[in-house]
Design an enzyme around this catalytic site. Structure first.
Site, PDB file in Angstrom:
ATOM      1  N   ASP B  26       3.296  22.108  52.800  1.00  0.00           N
ATOM      2  CA  ASP B  26       4.277  22.197  53.869  1.00  0.00           C
ATOM      3  C   ASP B  26       3.859  23.401  54.725  1.00  0.00           C
ATOM      4  OD1 ASP B  26       7.574  23.508  54.155  1.00  0.00           O
ATOM      5  OD2 ASP B  26       6.722  21.876  55.340  1.00  0.00           O
ATOM      6  N   ASP B  28       6.125  25.397  57.579  1.00  0.00           N
ATOM      7  CA  ASP B  28       7.109  26.457  57.801  1.00  0.00           C
ATOM      8  C   ASP B  28       7.578  27.010  56.469  1.00  0.00           C
ATOM      9  OD1 ASP B  28       8.297  24.192  60.242  1.00  0.00           O
ATOM     10  OD2 ASP B  28       7.243  26.051  60.684  1.00  0.00           O
TER      11      ASP B  28
END
Lengths: 178, 301
Positions: B26, B28
């Site tokens: 991922d 952020d």
């Protein structure tokens, strides 16, 4: 207060009114992401000390011609989802408004009739509050829907079934004296 | 087996990373927070490449096009990350719509009404779809709107919500959401509403349930497999959000690593582990690290 700048990062820097202790969500045709942002900021800042209240959960407001516009329920759901908490709902089918009526007028539920056109708000509230319920067919809900609920085995759906129905509230006139 | 949320370090770290063919990250809260890279994250990505392991990126953030993300990686110090390595929910939603609206021939086509950023609209156009409200190819001949796509839309309004509901009265019109995220953290600890909150409004008004492209649903993994053919048993998922990244890993058959530089706290993972509910167990990561820089010692020099 006016929001500085065009983007959420700017909006999150706008000063918050220190006196705000509640977020109230009603029907707002000017609802926007920016407002949703500010609502979330107040709820985050206040935590449980900031109330989240919704006027009602109606998901759609029917217009003439069979179309509909989004109802307050949509906006309440947006705020609830962003804030990950449930709003206190004032409107039907919740009983708060009935409690308001009772506190102003001396009402005996056993001798009071709730008249409405919507099963999931008017009739449900009436049934939940121990009133006799009367569905009028000049509005949203149909007899077919009533039959569907009646024939279901689901207790939740059973509470949407009115005690009586009329085609229109004008049909009540003959029962009243001159 | 049952995930036990163990800190990944030392010999076990080398045992876990050694056989891995690749890692899905991922973005952020994992690689960066706002405009700052997580210290050591660019080095980790570089070391993975030098070890011959794939580094692929899977993000629910539907704001940016892949081209914008590629520039962002570069600007934040990550070398050698190409667009083809980056799977955003914007890209994958466009691929999903292309499949559903243009694939399989027959009565394909039709327009898409997009609630979202220019980055999202660009991905939909790049997939060969036309957007509602843009110029008609043949003047006066309107194509029906066959899908409403809800993404992160900081210009969301009641009027757009109403327009979306108008299109959704046609039961043939799809309702698709880029991701389910209810909110996103801002760098100062505040939160900003996510696509999930906007989707909830559209679902409530239309009486429809959205098809959600992003994590924890598995469609983005299907896109990754289609492009790169990864083996789930040799791939690790690294994320910061239990309800999206870790559940995504579980749903795709990947071992999962929670990094603590983002949304979820270790206490939340431990609470899920202690819970009686079967659903909670799927939110427990196999491993955790304080930051993905802690993975570097697991790679050969």
């Amino acid at each position: 207060a006016a929001l500085p700048g065009p983007a959420p990062a700017d909006w999150a820097q706008a000063p918050l009114d220190p006196a705000v202790r509640a977020v109230l969500v009603g029907f707002d045709e000017h609802f926007s992401y920016a407002k949703l942002c500010q609502a979330l900021r107040y709820l985050m800042r206040g935590g449980p000390d900031c109330l989240l209240v919704g006027t009602n959960r109606d998901n759609r407001l029917p217009l003439e011609g069979g179309t509909a516009i989004p109802g307050t329920g949509c906006l309440v759901k947006a705020v609830e989802t962003a804030a990950q908490r449930e709003a206190f709902i004032i409107g039907k089918p919740n009983r708060y408004m009935f409690d308001c009526v009772v506190s102003e007028f001396n009402i005996d539920p056993a001798r009071t009739i709730m008249v409405g056109d919507r099963l999931d708000t008017d009739i449900l509230m009436g049934n939940s509050c121990g009133l006799t319920t009367l569905l009028t067919l000049t509005g949203v809900s149909t007899l077919d829907e009533v039959k569907g609920h009646q024939e279901s085995n689901c207790p939740t759906r059973q509470s949407l079934v009115p005690d009586y129905y009329v085609d229109s509230i004008a049909d009540l006139l003959p029962a009243l004296g001159d | 087996g049952m995930a036990v949320c163990r800190r990944l370090s030392g010999a076990e770290l080398r045992e876990v990373l050694g056989p891995a063919q690749g890692l899905l990250f991922d973005c952020d809260g994992v690689l960066w927070a706002g405009e700052r890279a997580v210290p050591g994250a660019p080095e980790l990505v570089e070391r993975l490449r030098r070890s011959g392991k794939a580094a692929l990126f899977v993000s629910n953030n539907s704001r940016r096009s892949v081209a914008e993300l590629e520039r962002r990686f570069s600007r934040l110090g990550f070398r050698g990350v190409r667009g083809e390595h980056v799977f955003s929910s914007a890209l994958c939603s466009a691929l999903f719509l292309r499949q559903r609206l243009l694939g399989g021939g027959g009565n394909g086509g039709g327009r898409v009404f997009v609630l979202g950023s220019e980055g999202l609209r660009g991905e939909v156009r790049d997939a060969g779809l036309r957007l509602a409200g843009e110029a008609e190819p043949v003047p006066g001949v309107a194509e029906p709107v066959r899908a409403v796509l809800v993404g992160y839309d900081d210009q969301f309004t009641f009027a757009k919500l109403s327009r979306a509901c108008g299109y959704l009265r046609d039961p043939q019109c799809l309702l698709v959401a880029t991701d389910p995220d209810p909110w996103h953290p801002l760098s100062d600890g505040q939160r900003t509403p996510g696509t999930g909150s906007l989707t909830a409004a559209v679902e409530t008004a239309s009486g429809r349930k959205a098809l959600v492209v992003g994590k924890p649903n598995t469609y983005m993994f299907d896109c990754i497999v289609e492009r790169f053919g990864v083996d789930p048993s040799r791939t690790l998922m690294v994320g910061d959000r239990l309800e999206t990244d870790i559940l995504f890993g579980k749903n795709c058959g990947l071992s999962t690593i929670l990094t603590l530089t983002g949304v979820s706290r270790l206490e939340e993972a431990q609470a899920y582990m202690a819970s009686d509910s079967a659903a909670a167990k799927d939110l427990v990561p196999d491993y955790y690290v304080d930051t993905i820089a802690d993975l570097i010692p697991g790679l050969d020099e």
